[in-house]
Design an enzyme around this catalytic site. Structure first.
Site, PDB file in Angstrom:
ATOM      1  N   GLU A   1      80.609  -9.142   2.187  1.00 29.87           N
ATOM      2  CA  GLU A   1      81.054  -8.898   3.566  1.00 29.87           C
ATOM      3  C   GLU A   1      79.836  -8.903   4.479  1.00 29.87           C
ATOM      4  O   GLU A   1      78.705  -8.777   4.002  1.00 29.87           O
ATOM      5  CB  GLU A   1      81.787  -7.555   3.639  1.00 29.87           C
ATOM      6  CG  GLU A   1      83.033  -7.570   2.771  1.00 29.87           C
ATOM      7  CD  GLU A   1      83.933  -6.353   2.965  1.00 29.87           C
ATOM      8  OE1 GLU A   1      83.641  -5.499   3.826  1.00 29.87           O
ATOM      9  OE2 GLU A   1      84.938  -6.294   2.233  1.00 29.87           O
TER      10      GLU A   1
ATOM     11  N   SER B   1      74.987  -6.832  -2.187  1.00 34.97           N
ATOM     12  CA  SER B   1      74.623  -6.295  -3.507  1.00 34.97           C
ATOM     13  C   SER B   1      75.459  -5.074  -3.882  1.00 34.97           C
ATOM     14  O   SER B   1      75.804  -4.887  -5.044  1.00 34.97           O
ATOM     15  CB  SER B   1      73.135  -5.898  -3.512  1.00 34.97           C
ATOM     16  OG  SER B   1      72.338  -6.966  -3.066  1.00 34.97           O
TER      17      SER B   1
ATOM     18  N   HIS C   1      53.541 -33.693  -3.329  1.00 36.71           N
ATOM     19  CA  HIS C   1      53.908 -34.795  -2.420  1.00 36.71           C
ATOM     20  C   HIS C   1      53.131 -34.758  -1.100  1.00 36.71           C
ATOM     21  O   HIS C   1      53.326 -35.645  -0.255  1.00 36.71           O
ATOM     22  CB  HIS C   1      55.408 -34.758  -2.121  1.00 36.71           C
ATOM     23  CG  HIS C   1      56.253 -35.353  -3.208  1.00 36.71           C
ATOM     24  ND1 HIS C   1      56.371 -34.790  -4.460  1.00 36.71           N
ATOM     25  CD2 HIS C   1      57.016 -36.470  -3.232  1.00 36.71           C
ATOM     26  CE1 HIS C   1      57.174 -35.525  -5.199  1.00 36.71           C
ATOM     27  NE2 HIS C   1      57.573 -36.561  -4.494  1.00 36.71           N
ATOM     28  N   GLY C   2      52.290 -33.728  -0.918  1.00 39.52           N
ATOM     29  CA  GLY C   2      51.516 -33.656   0.323  1.00 39.52           C
ATOM     30  C   GLY C   2      52.430 -33.673   1.538  1.00 39.52           C
ATOM     31  O   GLY C   2      53.519 -33.091   1.521  1.00 39.52           O
ATOM     32  N   GLY C   3      52.005 -34.383   2.584  1.00 41.78           N
ATOM     33  CA  GLY C   3      52.779 -34.425   3.835  1.00 41.78           C
ATOM     34  C   GLY C   3      54.179 -34.998   3.651  1.00 41.78           C
ATOM     35  O   GLY C   3      55.139 -34.556   4.297  1.00 41.78           O
TER      36      GLY C   3
ATOM     37  N   GLU D   1      74.888 -14.883  -6.004  1.00 38.44           N
ATOM     38  CA  GLU D   1      75.445 -14.319  -7.246  1.00 38.44           C
ATOM     39  C   GLU D   1      74.522 -13.256  -7.840  1.00 38.44           C
ATOM     40  O   GLU D   1      74.318 -13.176  -9.043  1.00 38.44           O
ATOM     41  CB  GLU D   1      75.822 -15.424  -8.254  1.00 38.44           C
ATOM     42  CG  GLU D   1      76.891 -16.339  -7.666  1.00 38.44           C
ATOM     43  CD  GLU D   1      77.762 -17.075  -8.668  1.00 38.44           C
ATOM     44  OE1 GLU D   1      77.926 -16.615  -9.797  1.00 38.44           O
ATOM     45  OE2 GLU D   1      78.310 -18.129  -8.279  1.00 38.44           O
TER      46      GLU D   1
ATOM     47  N   GLU E   1      66.369  -8.830  -7.347  1.00 38.63           N
ATOM     48  CA  GLU E   1      66.254  -7.367  -7.517  1.00 38.63           C
ATOM     49  C   GLU E   1      67.452  -6.845  -8.311  1.00 38.63           C
ATOM     50  O   GLU E   1      67.303  -6.002  -9.201  1.00 38.63           O
ATOM     51  CB  GLU E   1      66.178  -6.671  -6.147  1.00 38.63           C
ATOM     52  CG  GLU E   1      64.879  -6.907  -5.372  1.00 38.63           C
ATOM     53  CD  GLU E   1      64.794  -8.304  -4.742  1.00 38.63           C
ATOM     54  OE1 GLU E   1      65.821  -9.005  -4.653  1.00 38.63           O
ATOM     55  OE2 GLU E   1      63.678  -8.695  -4.343  1.00 38.63           O
TER      56      GLU E   1
HETATM   57  C1  LIG Z   1      74.974 -20.088   0.832  1.00 42.31           C
HETATM   58  C2  LIG Z   1      75.580 -18.831   0.279  1.00 42.31           C
HETATM   59  C3  LIG Z   1      76.770 -18.907  -0.454  1.00 42.31           C
HETATM   60  C4  LIG Z   1      77.379 -17.738  -0.917  1.00 42.31           C
HETATM   61  N1  LIG Z   1      78.604 -17.815  -1.547  1.00 42.31           N
HETATM   62  C5  LIG Z   1      79.281 -16.659  -1.798  1.00 42.31           C
HETATM   63  C6  LIG Z   1      80.649 -16.703  -2.268  1.00 42.31           C
HETATM   64  O1  LIG Z   1      81.211 -17.767  -2.507  1.00 42.31           O
HETATM   65  N2  LIG Z   1      81.301 -15.525  -2.451  1.00 42.31           N
HETATM   66  C7  LIG Z   1      80.718 -14.311  -2.197  1.00 42.31           C
HETATM   67  O2  LIG Z   1      81.375 -13.290  -2.359  1.00 42.31           O
HETATM   68  N3  LIG Z   1      79.416 -14.242  -1.765  1.00 42.31           N
HETATM   69  C8  LIG Z   1      78.705 -15.371  -1.552  1.00 42.31           C
HETATM   70  N4  LIG Z   1      77.413 -15.324  -1.092  1.00 42.31           N
HETATM   71  C9  LIG Z   1      76.803 -14.026  -0.856  1.00 42.31           C
HETATM   72  C10 LIG Z   1      75.662 -13.672  -1.828  1.00 42.31           C
HETATM   73  O3  LIG Z   1      76.166 -13.428  -3.110  1.00 42.31           O
HETATM   74  C11 LIG Z   1      74.930 -12.459  -1.221  1.00 42.31           C
HETATM   75  O4  LIG Z   1      74.215 -12.938  -0.091  1.00 42.31           O
HETATM   76  C12 LIG Z   1      74.001 -11.778  -2.202  1.00 42.31           C
HETATM   77  O5  LIG Z   1      74.724 -11.139  -3.208  1.00 42.31           O
HETATM   78  C13 LIG Z   1      73.093 -10.747  -1.513  1.00 42.31           C
HETATM   79  O6  LIG Z   1      73.834  -9.893  -0.702  1.00 42.31           O
HETATM   80  P1  LIG Z   1      73.354  -9.633   0.802  1.00 42.31           P
HETATM   81  O7  LIG Z   1      73.122 -10.947   1.432  1.00 42.31           O
HETATM   82  O8  LIG Z   1      74.329  -8.725   1.455  1.00 42.31           O
HETATM   83  O9  LIG Z   1      71.975  -8.870   0.666  1.00 42.31           O
HETATM   84  P2  LIG Z   1      71.788  -7.297   0.562  1.00 42.31           P
HETATM   85  O10 LIG Z   1      72.623  -6.732  -0.527  1.00 42.31           O
HETATM   86  O11 LIG Z   1      71.925  -6.698   1.906  1.00 42.31           O
HETATM   87  O12 LIG Z   1      70.272  -7.214   0.103  1.00 42.31           O
HETATM   88  C14 LIG Z   1      69.177  -7.379   1.008  1.00 42.31           C
HETATM   89  C15 LIG Z   1      67.882  -7.177   0.203  1.00 42.31           C
HETATM   90  O13 LIG Z   1      67.844  -5.837  -0.324  1.00 42.31           O
HETATM   91  C16 LIG Z   1      67.683  -5.881  -1.733  1.00 42.31           C
HETATM   92  N5  LIG Z   1      68.380  -4.770  -2.351  1.00 42.31           N
HETATM   93  C17 LIG Z   1      69.681  -4.381  -2.173  1.00 42.31           C
HETATM   94  N6  LIG Z   1      69.942  -3.321  -2.938  1.00 42.31           N
HETATM   95  C18 LIG Z   1      68.807  -3.034  -3.638  1.00 42.31           C
HETATM   96  C19 LIG Z   1      68.451  -2.046  -4.613  1.00 42.31           C
HETATM   97  N7  LIG Z   1      69.316  -1.135  -5.045  1.00 42.31           N
HETATM   98  N8  LIG Z   1      67.176  -2.059  -5.096  1.00 42.31           N
HETATM   99  C20 LIG Z   1      66.283  -2.980  -4.674  1.00 42.31           C
HETATM  100  N9  LIG Z   1      66.567  -3.942  -3.755  1.00 42.31           N
HETATM  101  C21 LIG Z   1      67.813  -3.966  -3.259  1.00 42.31           C
HETATM  102  C22 LIG Z   1      68.295  -7.229  -2.158  1.00 42.31           C
HETATM  103  O14 LIG Z   1      67.823  -7.623  -3.424  1.00 42.31           O
HETATM  104  C23 LIG Z   1      67.816  -8.117  -1.018  1.00 42.31           C
HETATM  105  O15 LIG Z   1      66.484  -8.483  -1.236  1.00 42.31           O
HETATM  106  C24 LIG Z   1      76.753 -16.479  -0.675  1.00 42.31           C
HETATM  107  C25 LIG Z   1      75.542 -16.412   0.033  1.00 42.31           C
HETATM  108  C26 LIG Z   1      74.977 -17.564   0.525  1.00 42.31           C
HETATM  109  C27 LIG Z   1      73.714 -17.437   1.336  1.00 42.31           C
END
Ligand SMILES: Cc1cc2nc3c(=O)[nH]c(=O)nc-3n(C[C@H](O)[C@H](O)[C@H](O)COP(=O)(O)OP(=O)(O)OC[C@H]3O[C@@H](n4cnc5c(N)ncnc54)[C@H](O)[C@@H]3O)c2cc1C
Length: 379
Positions: A124, A129, A338-340, A363, A367
């Site tokens: 959302e 995470s 590949h440089g530039g 996925e 972390e």
């Molecule tokens: C192109 C793309 C396609 C995607 N497709 C899908 C999809 O089909 N379905 C779907 O449901 N999702 C999808 N996602 C979402 C993706 O799985 C999430 O972006 C990912 O799980 C990370 O969640 P977040 O972006 O909210 O980052 P956050 O959870 O907000 O994390 C931000 C940072 O904080 C770190 N962090 C968070 N908690 C901790 C902790 N406890 N300890 C240490 N570090 C922590 C994270 O590792 C990260 O570095 C997609 C994302 C992208 C960019």
């Protein structure tokens, strides 16, 4: 190590990626356009049905066959690979694993033929995470679920052939006070379900990604996927498997970087010699090959455990973590070699570089993978 069937599958996908995908994908990428014709052709090849049994219309292969296919596709292009990965692993697989016979009969045939795509909405805008942060709610009103909330970054959710999205939603409170999470199938076009315009992304530019909003969106109560309250367990299983697939895709990208770098290192001259004659370049490529090779062994191991019915959570996390970091490193080094020209979008390594970073995020971030491994070690 590979069976004859696996070798033959790899060979045919490699040829398809080289002959069909490679010549045209750069254009789709530049235009942020979804490659419908390539998807149609992958459907005709049976790739969307790879890990499903023949009595469901599938190819009767296994999850490893899917991984080998993703590796071969990603050697050429990751947008196409992630489209297939998400369609199977996040789209059709939850229905196959947790759906009723009616749900399977309604959705699987078209998904397995690749004529329709399904998406999985867990993330959302406010969390990724930490699934405990889920805000989307679904309330039973008579024989309908009424869904309100939004989902972010959902792959394959807004194409012309997207048939449904499975969303996780809070459906109540567990006895211990935690949120009761369930998964519900929302068909495309349901009133109250809006697909927002596609994101402007750094990479995976020919794949389809949208924010989705649900405003008093009503679906039949029978659209519940599996048991009420089992949403958390369901997506953990789906994500564990998906990590092996993302590892395979990462290995493909990493190996693609090796191939492009060898080719370029033989062609490009500096100081009167091909740059591949310099040990500094040779060592880079040797390290890149080592990374791709060890990452491949890691995902083979995780897939073998999964198929043997053994616990594979830690191995899947290791494979995903290692392979995605190798992919990022290989893409950075291939660009450097590949440089530039490596900074020019017309070169495949530029696309590899742009496509690599998301592998450490999607996925489950790196972390999160480290958290899974540490927890599994009893920490
Ligand atoms: C192109 C793309 C396609 C995607 N497709 C899908 C999809 O089909 N379905 C779907 O449901 N999702 C999808 N996602 C979402 C993706 O799985 C999430 O972006 C990912 O799980 C990370 O969640 P977040 O972006 O909210 O980052 P956050 O959870 O907000 O994390 C931000 C940072 O904080 C770190 N962090 C968070 N908690 C901790 C902790 N406890 N300890 C240490 N570090 C922590 C994270 O590792 C990260 O570095 C997609 C994302 C992208 C960019």
């Amino acid at each position: 190590m590979l069976t004859q069937e696996h070798e033959a599958l790899k060979e045919s996908v490699r040829e398809f990626a080289r002959e069909v995908v490679a010549p045209v994908i750069g254009k789709f990428y530049e235009q942020h356009a979804f490659p419908y014709e390539i998807v149609r052709q992958m459907g005709r090849m049976g790739l969307f049905g790879l890990p499903f049994p023949e009595d469901q219309g599938g190819m009767g292969g296994d999850y490893f066959a899917l991984c080998l296919t993703l590796e071969e596709l990603a050697r050429i292009d990751s947008s196409v690979a992630i489209t297939l990965e998400a369609a199977i692993s996040l789209g059709a697989m939850p229905i196959y694993r947790f759906g009723t016979e009616e749900q399977k009969a309604q959705w699987l045939p078209q998904l397995i033929r690749g004529e329709a795509l399904a998406a999985f909405g867990l993330t959302e805008p406010g969390f990724g995470s930490d699934a405990g942060g889920t805000q989307t709610r679904a309330v039973l009103d008579g024989d309908e679920w009424v869904i309100n909330g939004s989902k972010a970054f959902i792959t394959n959710s807004g194409t012309d052939i997207t048939a449904l999205v499975t969303v996780t939603a809070v459906t109540g409170t567990n006895p211990d006070g935690s949120k009761e999470l369930s998964t519900i199938i929302v068909p495309s076009g349901t009133p109250g379900f809006t697909v927002q315009p596609g994101y402007s992304k750094v990479g995976w530019c020919a794949s389809d990604t949208h924010e989705l909003t649900f405003s008093d969106c009503r679906v039949p109560a029978s659209n519940l996927l599996g048991q009420r309250g089992r949403g958390f367990a369901q997506f953990l299983r789906i994500l564990d498997e998906g990590r092996i697939a993302i590892a395979a895709l990462s290995v493909g990208l990493a190996q693609g970087c090796v191939g492009e770098s060898i080719k370029y290192a033989k062609e490009r001259h500096a100081f009167g010699r091909p740059i591949g004659a310099f040990q500094a370049i040779q060592f880079k490529i040797a390290d890149m090959e080592m990374g791709a090779h060890t990452a491949r062994l890691a995902y083979y191991d995780a897939a073998a455990r999964m198929l043997a019915g053994e616990d594979f959570k830690r191995q899947a996390a290791i494979a995903k973590l290692h392979a995605s970091e190798v992919a990022v490193n290989n893409a950075r080094e291939a660009t450097q070699i590949h440089g530039g020209y490596g900074f020019m979008n017309e070169f495949p390594v530029a696309r590899f570089w742009r496509d690599s970073k998301i592998l450490e995020i999607g996925e489950g971030t790196s972390e999160v993978q480290r958290m899974i491994i540490a927890r599994d070690l009893g920490l």
